[in-house]
Design a protein around this motif. Structure first.
Motif, PDB file in Angstrom:
ATOM      1  N   ALA A   1      82.256  46.809  32.748  1.00  0.00           N
ATOM      2  CA  ALA A   1      82.376  48.023  33.544  1.00  0.00           C
ATOM      3  C   ALA A   1      82.910  47.746  34.945  1.00  0.00           C
ATOM      4  CB  ALA A   1      81.019  48.720  33.634  1.00  0.00           C
ATOM      5  N   LYS A   2      83.796  48.601  35.412  1.00  0.00           N
ATOM      6  CA  LYS A   2      84.279  48.520  36.788  1.00  0.00           C
ATOM      7  C   LYS A   2      83.143  48.890  37.738  1.00  0.00           C
ATOM      8  CE  LYS A   2      88.951  49.935  35.414  1.00  0.00           C
ATOM      9  NZ  LYS A   2      89.971  51.017  35.499  1.00  0.00           N
ATOM     10  N   GLY A   3      83.006  48.109  38.800  1.00  0.00           N
ATOM     11  CA  GLY A   3      81.966  48.394  39.783  1.00  0.00           C
ATOM     12  C   GLY A   3      80.587  47.934  39.367  1.00  0.00           C
ATOM     13  N   ALA A   4      80.524  47.087  38.334  1.00  0.00           N
ATOM     14  CA  ALA A   4      79.237  46.568  37.876  1.00  0.00           C
ATOM     15  C   ALA A   4      79.334  45.064  37.672  1.00  0.00           C
ATOM     16  CB  ALA A   4      78.820  47.236  36.569  1.00  0.00           C
ATOM     17  N   LYS A   5      78.230  44.375  37.878  1.00  0.00           N
ATOM     18  CA  LYS A   5      78.184  42.933  37.671  1.00  0.00           C
ATOM     19  C   LYS A   5      76.848  42.569  37.047  1.00  0.00           C
ATOM     20  CE  LYS A   5      78.739  38.445  39.959  1.00  0.00           C
ATOM     21  NZ  LYS A   5      78.951  37.740  41.246  1.00  0.00           N
ATOM     22  N   LEU A   6      76.884  41.910  35.888  1.00  0.00           N
ATOM     23  CA  LEU A   6      75.670  41.438  35.246  1.00  0.00           C
ATOM     24  C   LEU A   6      75.264  40.115  35.889  1.00  0.00           C
ATOM     25  CD1 LEU A   6      73.496  41.729  33.133  1.00  0.00           C
ATOM     26  CD2 LEU A   6      75.055  40.747  31.435  1.00  0.00           C
ATOM     27  N   VAL A   7      74.098  40.111  36.531  1.00  0.00           N
ATOM     28  CA  VAL A   7      73.666  38.976  37.336  1.00  0.00           C
ATOM     29  C   VAL A   7      72.546  38.187  36.666  1.00  0.00           C
ATOM     30  CG1 VAL A   7      72.556  38.326  39.524  1.00  0.00           C
ATOM     31  CG2 VAL A   7      74.357  40.059  39.498  1.00  0.00           C
ATOM     32  N   ALA A   8      71.590  38.903  36.039  1.00  0.00           N
ATOM     33  CA  ALA A   8      70.387  38.197  35.590  1.00  0.00           C
ATOM     34  C   ALA A   8      69.796  38.823  34.341  1.00  0.00           C
ATOM     35  CB  ALA A   8      69.341  38.193  36.705  1.00  0.00           C
ATOM     36  N   LEU A   9      69.035  38.006  33.636  1.00  0.00           N
ATOM     37  CA  LEU A   9      68.325  38.401  32.425  1.00  0.00           C
ATOM     38  C   LEU A   9      66.921  37.837  32.500  1.00  0.00           C
ATOM     39  CD1 LEU A   9      68.294  39.431  29.381  1.00  0.00           C
ATOM     40  CD2 LEU A   9      68.990  37.086  28.784  1.00  0.00           C
ATOM     41  N   ALA A  10      65.933  38.643  32.086  1.00  0.00           N
ATOM     42  CA  ALA A  10      64.554  38.163  32.031  1.00  0.00           C
ATOM     43  C   ALA A  10      64.170  37.903  30.579  1.00  0.00           C
ATOM     44  CB  ALA A  10      63.601  39.176  32.646  1.00  0.00           C
ATOM     45  N   THR A  11      63.970  36.641  30.244  1.00  0.00           N
ATOM     46  CA  THR A  11      63.511  36.250  28.922  1.00  0.00           C
ATOM     47  C   THR A  11      62.922  34.849  29.000  1.00  0.00           C
ATOM     48  OG1 THR A  11      64.124  35.871  26.609  1.00  0.00           O
ATOM     49  CG2 THR A  11      65.788  35.370  28.254  1.00  0.00           C
ATOM     50  N   SER A  12      61.916  34.600  28.180  1.00  0.00           N
ATOM     51  CA  SER A  12      61.337  33.253  28.128  1.00  0.00           C
ATOM     52  C   SER A  12      61.951  32.425  27.010  1.00  0.00           C
ATOM     53  CB  SER A  12      59.811  33.344  27.922  1.00  0.00           C
ATOM     54  OG  SER A  12      59.517  34.044  26.728  1.00  0.00           O
ATOM     55  N   SER A  13      62.914  33.007  26.293  1.00  0.00           N
ATOM     56  CA  SER A  13      63.534  32.324  25.165  1.00  0.00           C
ATOM     57  C   SER A  13      64.905  31.771  25.542  1.00  0.00           C
ATOM     58  CB  SER A  13      63.677  33.289  23.980  1.00  0.00           C
ATOM     59  OG  SER A  13      64.500  32.746  22.975  1.00  0.00           O
TER      60      SER A  13
ATOM     61  N   TYR B   1      79.213  53.189  26.482  1.00  0.00           N
ATOM     62  CA  TYR B   1      78.338  52.288  27.223  1.00  0.00           C
ATOM     63  C   TYR B   1      79.008  51.845  28.525  1.00  0.00           C
ATOM     64  CZ  TYR B   1      75.898  52.059  22.747  1.00  0.00           C
ATOM     65  OH  TYR B   1      75.245  52.379  21.590  1.00  0.00           O
ATOM     66  N   VAL B   2      80.276  51.513  28.439  1.00  0.00           N
ATOM     67  CA  VAL B   2      81.013  51.118  29.643  1.00  0.00           C
ATOM     68  C   VAL B   2      81.091  52.278  30.633  1.00  0.00           C
ATOM     69  CG1 VAL B   2      83.253  50.372  30.542  1.00  0.00           C
ATOM     70  CG2 VAL B   2      82.350  49.334  28.456  1.00  0.00           C
ATOM     71  N   THR B   3      81.470  53.455  30.150  1.00  0.00           N
ATOM     72  CA  THR B   3      81.602  54.599  31.064  1.00  0.00           C
ATOM     73  C   THR B   3      80.253  54.997  31.653  1.00  0.00           C
ATOM     74  OG1 THR B   3      81.535  56.096  29.142  1.00  0.00           O
ATOM     75  CG2 THR B   3      83.701  55.501  30.002  1.00  0.00           C
ATOM     76  N   GLN B   4      79.172  54.782  30.908  1.00  0.00           N
ATOM     77  CA  GLN B   4      77.841  55.063  31.446  1.00  0.00           C
ATOM     78  C   GLN B   4      77.535  54.191  32.659  1.00  0.00           C
ATOM     79  OE1 GLN B   4      73.590  55.522  29.324  1.00  0.00           O
ATOM     80  NE2 GLN B   4      74.408  53.466  29.132  1.00  0.00           N
ATOM     81  N   PHE B   5      77.810  52.887  32.561  1.00  0.00           N
ATOM     82  CA  PHE B   5      77.526  51.992  33.683  1.00  0.00           C
ATOM     83  C   PHE B   5      78.499  52.226  34.838  1.00  0.00           C
ATOM     84  CE2 PHE B   5      75.285  49.664  30.297  1.00  0.00           C
ATOM     85  CZ  PHE B   5      74.064  49.487  30.928  1.00  0.00           C
ATOM     86  N   GLU B   6      79.714  52.612  34.533  1.00  0.00           N
ATOM     87  CA  GLU B   6      80.654  52.944  35.601  1.00  0.00           C
ATOM     88  C   GLU B   6      80.206  54.199  36.338  1.00  0.00           C
ATOM     89  OE1 GLU B   6      84.731  50.884  33.806  1.00  0.00           O
ATOM     90  OE2 GLU B   6      84.443  53.049  33.598  1.00  0.00           O
ATOM     91  N   ALA B   7      79.731  55.193  35.600  1.00  0.00           N
ATOM     92  CA  ALA B   7      79.236  56.416  36.230  1.00  0.00           C
ATOM     93  C   ALA B   7      77.986  56.143  37.055  1.00  0.00           C
ATOM     94  CB  ALA B   7      78.956  57.474  35.165  1.00  0.00           C
ATOM     95  N   PHE B   8      77.123  55.263  36.557  1.00  0.00           N
ATOM     96  CA  PHE B   8      75.910  54.905  37.295  1.00  0.00           C
ATOM     97  C   PHE B   8      76.285  54.259  38.631  1.00  0.00           C
ATOM     98  CE2 PHE B   8      72.095  52.645  38.438  1.00  0.00           C
ATOM     99  CZ  PHE B   8      71.043  53.379  37.886  1.00  0.00           C
ATOM    100  N   GLY B   9      77.225  53.316  38.590  1.00  0.00           N
ATOM    101  CA  GLY B   9      77.655  52.654  39.821  1.00  0.00           C
ATOM    102  C   GLY B   9      78.272  53.626  40.801  1.00  0.00           C
ATOM    103  N   ASP B  10      79.064  54.559  40.301  1.00  0.00           N
ATOM    104  CA  ASP B  10      79.682  55.556  41.166  1.00  0.00           C
ATOM    105  C   ASP B  10      78.625  56.428  41.827  1.00  0.00           C
ATOM    106  OD1 ASP B  10      81.956  56.844  42.305  1.00  0.00           O
ATOM    107  OD2 ASP B  10      81.781  58.454  40.832  1.00  0.00           O
TER     108      ASP B  10
END
Length: 322
Positions: free
Chosen positions: A27-39, A283-292
């Motif tokens: 998504a434009k305007g979004a960056k995946l930085v971190a994940l929480a998991t013990s696996s 899914y992509v447009t959802q995260f782009e709209a969220f960032g906007d």
């Protein structure tokens, strides 16, 4: 240039690994930085498409990470409210998978916390970010099918053999209505802006989980019926039937994976006009709209109030059947 919204994901779900995680990454305007998991094994599946991903061993650790602006929550249904509230308490914007709660009244604390903090927090109801649904809403509002008389839909698949699936387990908030009823219910509500006056339901339960549901309802200006099932051959259809035409969506909820996104407008002269959306990824447009919305204050298409309306309809279906 505006900075991207930096995302963290709570829990290494297969759905997030296959769909929404890559969507954040794309998504434009979004960056995946971190994940929480013990696996470590589950983390590796995410690092395959996002090599620089930071891994937190606990959800609380991720929420305390100052490098994260927003949290996406794809946890089992019964954990949504708890962790959405914790994320907002940590100062993070929140996008939580549907259903955001298991009862309509459980959404009230989320609304209150959102208003208290001023954060963007809502349910991940991705279909309203797909152009086929935006176009459907526009056509109905513009009178392209005359007066709307009836709406009907079907969403079904068969996971009877997958007994351990969270959808087949009552303790994790399973059931066809929470999983896919949100789409047949919520899409009709979103397109029309109406809520049902009356509703009846016939539900088949297995292990205290609804597996087949037939709903008939009356909205202020149209009738409605749908079938929702986790025990039937896969099918997806939504119809909006008016006095002068019909809108048919043949892959309304999982376009591309279920089939091509095609909107068919049946018109009075018996002609059919097709509109196709082959490249859209909701899914992509959802995260782009969220960032906007986070950066610019642009109104987001789906709110906790919208989610509460759909959950209230689900609650009524359960009450009517029991």
């Amino acid at each position: 240039m505006q900075k991207p919204v930096r995302w963290g994901i709570l829990g290494a779900s297969n759905f997030a690994k296959g769909a929404t995680g890559p969507a954040i990454h794309a998504a434009k305007g979004a960056k995946l930085v971190a994940l929480a998991t013990s696996s470590a094994e589950k983390a590796a599946g995410y690092q395959a498409f996002c090599p620089d991903l930071k891994i937190h061993s606990s959800y609380d650790s991720l929420l305390s990470d100052p490098d994260i602006d927003a949290v996406y929550i794809p946890l089992p249904n019964h954990l949504h409210v708890e962790w959405a509230l914790k994320a907002m308490d940590a100062g993070k914007h929140v996008l939580c998978e549907k259903p955001v709660a298991l009862k309509a009244e459980e959404i009230d604390p989320l609304i209150a916390k959102r208003d208290e903090t001023g954060l963007l927090a809502t349910e991940a109801y991705m279909i309203v970010h797909h152009p086929q649904w935006q176009r459907t809403k526009q056509l109905v509002e513009d009178g392209a099918i005359g007066d709307l008389v009836h709406v009907d839909g079907v969403f079904s698949f068969n996971n009877a053999e997958d007994k351990t699936n969270i959808r087949n387990r009552p303790e994790t908030g399973g059931g066809a209505l929470p999983d896919i009823g949100v789409y047949t219910f919520g899409s009709a509500r979103w397109v029309t802006g109406q809520e049902p006056d009356t509703l009846t339901a016939d539900i088949t339960f297995e292990n205290d989980v609804d597996v087949i549901t037939r709903v008939t309802a009356r909205f202020p200006s149209f009738s409605y019926n749908c079938v929702i099932s986790m025990r039937m051959h896969p099918r997806q259809d939504m119809f909006f039937h008016g006095t002068e035409g019909v809108i048919h969506l043949s892959a309304p909820f999982n376009p591309n994976s279920f089939g091509p996104a095609i909107l068919r407008l049946h018109q009075p002269n018996q002609s059919i006009r097709e509109e196709r959306f082959p490249s859209a990824n909701h899914y992509v447009t959802q995260f782009e709209a969220f960032g906007d919305s986070v950066r610019n204050g642009t109104p987001f298409a789906w709110t906790f109030e919208d989610a509460k309306g759909t959950q209230a309809m689900i609650d009524r279906a359960y009450a009517a059947a029991r």
